[in-house]
Design a protein around this motif. Structure first.
Motif: not given
Length: 142
Positions: A43-66
């Motif tokens: 509680s004194d030092s939060p450490s966030w871990v988030c998950s979601g879907t990655y999409r590359s800048g050029d739009g060609h690569t995705t990763d649903p387990d990012a």
């Protein structure tokens, strides 16, 4: 003493490694649409871990387990990231630069100070050696 120096150099190296990703100098650029976040820290030092879907800048690569560790709870937001390895990503810019810079300072300044102090000590030792040689030559000449 060597172990302490290695610890500081390790912190410095970790800071540099994190900085190159947080600053956007390494890794493939893209975004993560964050689906969920949880706090792994105390509680004194939060450490966030988030998950979601990655999409590359050029739009060609995705990763649903990012997975990314941003500086705060980013659930429902889209954040800029750099791809590291596998499903691991680093958030970029702004507050993400703070931790690497702190690690670099904590890890780099003590060894730098030790080296600077060591340089001064070496200079004093060399001056003492030269002075002793001059005294020795002066005694031989008498």
């Amino acid at each position: 003493m060597t172990a302490v120096l290695l610890l500081f150099l390790g912190l410095f190296g970790l800071g540099v490694q994190r900085l190159v990703y947080a600053a956007g100098w390494a890794g493939d650029a893209g975004t993560i649409r964050v689906a969920s976040c949880h706090d792994e820290g105390s509680s004194d030092s939060p450490s966030w871990v988030c998950s979601g879907t990655y999409r590359s800048g050029d739009g060609h690569t995705t990763d649903p387990d990012a997975v990314v560790k941003p500086s705060g709870d980013e659930e429902g937001r889209t954040i800029d990231v750099r791809r590291r390895s596998g499903h691991a990503y680093s958030a970029t810019g702004g507050g993400e630069l703070v931790t690497p810079l702190v690690l670099i300072c904590w890890g780099g300044l003590p060894p730098l100070g030790a080296l600077w102090g060591g340089r001064a000590a070496l200079r004093r030792w060399l001056d003492d050696v030269r002075a002793a040689r001059r005294r020795g030559r002066a005694r031989q000449g008498s």
